[in-house]
Scaffold this motif. Structure first.
Motif, PDB file in Angstrom:
ATOM      1  N   THR A   1      -3.085  10.018   6.680  1.00 55.04           N
ATOM      2  CA  THR A   1      -4.243  10.592   5.989  1.00 55.04           C
ATOM      3  C   THR A   1      -5.360   9.570   5.810  1.00 55.04           C
ATOM      4  O   THR A   1      -6.316   9.827   5.082  1.00 55.04           O
ATOM      5  N   CYS A   2      -5.218   8.428   6.472  1.00 57.98           N
ATOM      6  CA  CYS A   2      -6.187   7.324   6.328  1.00 57.98           C
ATOM      7  C   CYS A   2      -6.353   6.932   4.864  1.00 57.98           C
ATOM      8  O   CYS A   2      -7.454   6.686   4.374  1.00 57.98           O
ATOM      9  N   GLY A   3      -5.215   6.869   4.172  1.00 56.80           N
ATOM     10  CA  GLY A   3      -5.234   6.480   2.757  1.00 56.80           C
ATOM     11  C   GLY A   3      -5.943   7.490   1.889  1.00 56.80           C
ATOM     12  O   GLY A   3      -6.572   7.132   0.898  1.00 56.80           O
ATOM     13  N   GLY A   4      -5.816   8.785   2.249  1.00 58.42           N
ATOM     14  CA  GLY A   4      -6.522   9.818   1.477  1.00 58.42           C
ATOM     15  C   GLY A   4      -8.008   9.633   1.598  1.00 58.42           C
ATOM     16  O   GLY A   4      -8.740   9.761   0.628  1.00 58.42           O
ATOM     17  N   LEU A   5      -8.443   9.298   2.827  1.00 57.74           N
ATOM     18  CA  LEU A   5      -9.842   8.990   3.132  1.00 57.74           C
ATOM     19  C   LEU A   5     -10.356   7.826   2.285  1.00 57.74           C
ATOM     20  O   LEU A   5     -11.521   7.770   1.931  1.00 57.74           O
ATOM     21  N   GLY A   6      -9.465   6.931   1.967  1.00 58.42           N
ATOM     22  CA  GLY A   6      -9.827   5.722   1.236  1.00 58.42           C
ATOM     23  C   GLY A   6      -9.665   5.821  -0.262  1.00 58.42           C
ATOM     24  O   GLY A   6      -9.463   4.816  -0.936  1.00 58.42           O
ATOM     25  N   VAL A   7      -9.754   7.021  -0.807  1.00 52.30           N
ATOM     26  CA  VAL A   7      -9.682   7.200  -2.263  1.00 52.30           C
ATOM     27  C   VAL A   7      -8.282   6.880  -2.771  1.00 52.30           C
ATOM     28  O   VAL A   7      -8.110   6.120  -3.726  1.00 52.30           O
ATOM     29  N   TRP A   8      -7.268   7.467  -2.131  1.00 50.62           N
ATOM     30  CA  TRP A   8      -5.875   7.242  -2.523  1.00 50.62           C
ATOM     31  C   TRP A   8      -5.535   5.765  -2.417  1.00 50.62           C
ATOM     32  O   TRP A   8      -4.936   5.177  -3.323  1.00 50.62           O
ATOM     33  N   ALA A   9      -5.945   5.136  -1.321  1.00 49.02           N
ATOM     34  CA  ALA A   9      -5.650   3.722  -1.106  1.00 49.02           C
ATOM     35  C   ALA A   9      -6.307   2.844  -2.168  1.00 49.02           C
ATOM     36  O   ALA A   9      -5.687   1.913  -2.686  1.00 49.02           O
ATOM     37  N   LEU A  10      -7.545   3.124  -2.513  1.00 48.01           N
ATOM     38  CA  LEU A  10      -8.263   2.333  -3.520  1.00 48.01           C
ATOM     39  C   LEU A  10      -7.605   2.472  -4.891  1.00 48.01           C
ATOM     40  O   LEU A  10      -7.340   1.474  -5.570  1.00 48.01           O
ATOM     41  N   ILE A  11      -7.316   3.697  -5.295  1.00 46.74           N
ATOM     42  CA  ILE A  11      -6.680   3.920  -6.598  1.00 46.74           C
ATOM     43  C   ILE A  11      -5.301   3.273  -6.631  1.00 46.74           C
ATOM     44  O   ILE A  11      -4.929   2.627  -7.619  1.00 46.74           O
ATOM     45  N   ASP A  12      -4.543   3.429  -5.546  1.00 47.16           N
ATOM     46  CA  ASP A  12      -3.217   2.831  -5.469  1.00 47.16           C
ATOM     47  C   ASP A  12      -3.309   1.305  -5.567  1.00 47.16           C
ATOM     48  O   ASP A  12      -2.508   0.668  -6.253  1.00 47.16           O
ATOM     49  N   GLY A  13      -4.279   0.706  -4.904  1.00 48.25           N
ATOM     50  CA  GLY A  13      -4.468  -0.745  -4.966  1.00 48.25           C
ATOM     51  C   GLY A  13      -4.795  -1.216  -6.369  1.00 48.25           C
ATOM     52  O   GLY A  13      -4.261  -2.223  -6.844  1.00 48.25           O
ATOM     53  N   ILE A  14      -5.670  -0.490  -7.047  1.00 46.82           N
ATOM     54  CA  ILE A  14      -6.026  -0.845  -8.426  1.00 46.82           C
ATOM     55  C   ILE A  14      -4.811  -0.730  -9.337  1.00 46.82           C
ATOM     56  O   ILE A  14      -4.569  -1.582 -10.191  1.00 46.82           O
ATOM     57  N   LEU A  15      -3.999   0.316  -9.124  1.00 48.44           N
ATOM     58  CA  LEU A  15      -2.798   0.474  -9.935  1.00 48.44           C
ATOM     59  C   LEU A  15      -1.785  -0.640  -9.671  1.00 48.44           C
ATOM     60  O   LEU A  15      -1.119  -1.104 -10.599  1.00 48.44           O
ATOM     61  N   PHE A  16      -1.674  -1.084  -8.432  1.00 44.99           N
ATOM     62  CA  PHE A  16      -0.799  -2.215  -8.138  1.00 44.99           C
ATOM     63  C   PHE A  16      -1.243  -3.441  -8.926  1.00 44.99           C
ATOM     64  O   PHE A  16      -0.431  -4.174  -9.481  1.00 44.99           O
ATOM     65  N   LEU A  17      -2.543  -3.683  -8.989  1.00 37.92           N
ATOM     66  CA  LEU A  17      -3.061  -4.874  -9.657  1.00 37.92           C
ATOM     67  C   LEU A  17      -2.966  -4.805 -11.175  1.00 37.92           C
ATOM     68  O   LEU A  17      -2.801  -5.836 -11.833  1.00 37.92           O
ATOM     69  N   THR A  18      -3.083  -3.620 -11.751  1.00 36.29           N
ATOM     70  CA  THR A  18      -3.154  -3.513 -13.210  1.00 36.29           C
ATOM     71  C   THR A  18      -1.855  -3.089 -13.882  1.00 36.29           C
ATOM     72  O   THR A  18      -1.677  -3.339 -15.068  1.00 36.29           O
ATOM     73  N   SER A  19      -0.963  -2.451 -13.151  1.00 32.89           N
ATOM     74  CA  SER A  19       0.272  -1.941 -13.739  1.00 32.89           C
ATOM     75  C   SER A  19       1.344  -3.026 -13.806  1.00 32.89           C
ATOM     76  O   SER A  19       1.468  -3.849 -12.903  1.00 32.89           O
ATOM     77  N   ASN A  20       2.125  -3.016 -14.852  1.00 31.62           N
ATOM     78  CA  ASN A  20       3.204  -3.986 -15.004  1.00 31.62           C
ATOM     79  C   ASN A  20       4.576  -3.396 -14.691  1.00 31.62           C
ATOM     80  O   ASN A  20       5.586  -4.074 -14.861  1.00 31.62           O
TER      81      ASN A  20
END
Length: 87
Positions: A56-75
Protein backbone atom coordinates in the motif's frame (compact mmCIF):
# COMPACT_ATOMS: atom_id res chain seq x y z
CA UNK A 1 18.52 -0.68 34.25
CA UNK A 2 19.35 -3.92 35.99
CA UNK A 3 22.27 -6.27 35.55
CA UNK A 4 22.06 -8.21 32.25
CA UNK A 5 21.25 -11.91 32.47
CA UNK A 6 21.20 -14.64 29.79
CA UNK A 7 17.40 -14.24 29.58
CA UNK A 8 17.70 -10.44 29.24
CA UNK A 9 21.14 -9.55 27.85
CA UNK A 10 20.13 -5.90 27.39
CA UNK A 11 18.50 -5.58 30.80
CA UNK A 12 14.85 -5.14 31.73
CA UNK A 13 12.48 -2.19 31.75
CA UNK A 14 10.91 -0.87 35.00
CA UNK A 15 8.00 -3.30 34.55
CA UNK A 16 10.43 -6.25 34.44
CA UNK A 17 10.10 -6.96 30.70
CA UNK A 18 13.38 -7.73 28.87
CA UNK A 19 14.74 -5.19 26.39
CA UNK A 20 15.16 -6.12 22.73
CA UNK A 21 18.38 -5.95 20.75
CA UNK A 22 16.44 -3.59 18.42
CA UNK A 23 16.26 0.17 18.91
CA UNK A 24 13.04 2.16 18.76
CA UNK A 25 14.97 5.13 17.33
CA UNK A 26 16.31 3.07 14.42
CA UNK A 27 12.85 1.56 13.84
CA UNK A 28 11.22 5.00 13.90
CA UNK A 29 13.72 6.61 11.51
CA UNK A 30 13.49 3.66 9.11
CA UNK A 31 9.72 3.84 9.23
CA UNK A 32 9.57 7.59 8.61
CA UNK A 33 12.00 7.60 5.69
CA UNK A 34 11.45 4.11 4.21
CA UNK A 35 8.01 3.27 5.60
CA UNK A 36 6.55 2.91 2.12
CA UNK A 37 8.67 -0.21 1.91
CA UNK A 38 7.81 -1.33 5.47
CA UNK A 39 11.46 -0.98 6.52
CA UNK A 40 10.82 -0.20 10.19
CA UNK A 41 8.42 -3.11 10.50
CA UNK A 42 10.80 -5.52 8.77
CA UNK A 43 13.50 -4.32 11.21
CA UNK A 44 11.46 -5.27 14.30
CA UNK A 45 10.20 -8.52 12.76
CA UNK A 46 6.59 -7.57 11.99
CA UNK A 47 6.71 -9.15 8.56
CA UNK A 48 2.94 -9.28 7.96
CA UNK A 49 2.46 -5.57 8.64
CA UNK A 50 5.61 -4.76 6.64
CA UNK A 51 4.25 -6.59 3.59
CA UNK A 52 0.92 -4.75 3.94
CA UNK A 53 2.82 -1.45 4.03
CA UNK A 54 4.88 -2.51 1.04
CA UNK A 55 1.78 -3.21 -1.06
CA UNK A 56 0.00 0.00 0.00
CA UNK A 57 3.10 2.22 -0.17
CA UNK A 58 2.82 2.75 3.58
CA UNK A 59 -0.81 3.83 3.29
CA UNK A 60 0.33 6.43 0.77
CA UNK A 61 2.83 7.64 3.33
CA UNK A 62 0.33 8.51 6.06
CA UNK A 63 0.40 5.09 7.76
CA UNK A 64 4.19 4.97 7.56
CA UNK A 65 4.61 8.47 9.04
CA UNK A 66 2.22 7.84 11.94
CA UNK A 67 3.78 4.44 12.59
CA UNK A 68 7.27 6.01 12.64
CA UNK A 69 6.19 8.69 15.10
CA UNK A 70 4.63 6.04 17.33
CA UNK A 71 7.85 4.01 17.26
CA UNK A 72 9.77 7.08 18.43
CA UNK A 73 7.35 8.20 21.15
CA UNK A 74 5.87 4.97 22.53
CA UNK A 75 7.56 3.07 25.34
CA UNK A 76 5.68 -0.19 24.85
CA UNK A 77 6.56 -1.17 21.26
CA UNK A 78 7.91 -4.71 21.04
CA UNK A 79 9.88 -6.86 18.60
CA UNK A 80 8.86 -10.23 17.17
CA UNK A 81 9.79 -12.02 20.42
CA UNK A 82 7.69 -9.59 22.51
CA UNK A 83 10.69 -7.80 24.02
CA UNK A 84 10.46 -4.04 24.55
CA UNK A 85 12.43 -1.93 22.05
CA UNK A 86 15.40 -0.10 23.57
CA UNK A 87 15.45 3.70 23.61
Amino acid sequence: MTVPTPEAPYGVDPAGRPYSDKSKVVAGILQIFLGGFGAGRFYVGSTGVAIAQLFTCGGLGVWALIDGILFLTSNDRTDKQGRVLRG
